[in-house]
Design an enzyme around this catalytic site. Sequence first.
Site, PDB file in Angstrom:
ATOM      1  CB  SER A 136      -0.990  -0.057   1.463  1.00  0.00           C
ATOM      2  OG  SER A 136      -1.684   1.014   1.174  1.00  0.00           O
ATOM      3  CG  ASP A 177      -6.446  -2.647  -3.911  1.00  0.00           C
ATOM      4  OD1 ASP A 177      -6.767  -1.774  -3.414  1.00  0.00           O
ATOM      5  OD2 ASP A 177      -5.328  -3.175  -3.557  1.00  0.00           O
TER       6      ASP A 177
END
Length: 289
Positions: A76, A128
Amino acid sequence: IRGTLSMKDILTDLNAEAERIPVEPLRDDFLGHKGMVSAAVYVFEKIKSEKLLERAHNYRTFIGTKDYDLVIVGHSLGAGIASILGIMLRKEYPNLSFYCYSPPGGLLSMAAMEYTKSFTTAVVLGKDVVPRLGLNQMEALRADLINAIKRSVDPKWKIISCGVMCCCCAIEPTSATELSTADQAMADYIQEKQQTRTVGGVHPSDSTIALTTHPPMYPPGRIVHIVRHHPTKDEKALSGNEPVYQAIWAENTDFDEVIISPVMIQDHMPDKLLTALNKVENDDLLLRY
């Protein structure tokens, strides 16, 4: 390098203007997400001031640590920072390699992104939302939502509340008959948008919506996209009702739009990504069969 954990990390995430990446020699076309460039510079200076890599290479030298290559890993926000850090370290460590999981979308300019492909492998799961986030994508999403709301006859509060519920739950509609008026308006608009979108990737908008003039930014490296394959009636005898997972190579430009889905947040979670990675090999064999 870890992902977002604190309010300070969130502020780093939100600082999304483009900034030059400090490499030698300096290149005007090497741009990165400003907040993550600043974080990468901090890590770089920490590594240098405390001589962390030198200490690592000199640790337990009897097992050959002096000859170890450098591998950078991040998830991330950490994947974004690590990718920029890799660009900064690569001149000193030409054999460096990097694995980034669920990297952010509005991260690197085209030139910097292409540069990372020789040493970076990225992994993205399903829908995502993070690899699809950037200033351009958010402006485009805003335009889509405004136009969808304009087309809907449902009260605006109902559209917004349904949208929030959609993003927070894991239950997907099972048939087209379950679409609300707002859902159908959005579906109709998206279909029309896809039909009218130009080859150059210009997002359609009316004259009242000014899309961002910021340069497009992309996730790093060569991207492995883990996609779900929902089995057909004949395939269910082999796999049951559970979807199977397959890993495919994707283009960095494939992640230029936010996909609104009940799993858009779940697919970003590291435990979900790990589960998908563990399933890929067996499920890929099932698809080949």
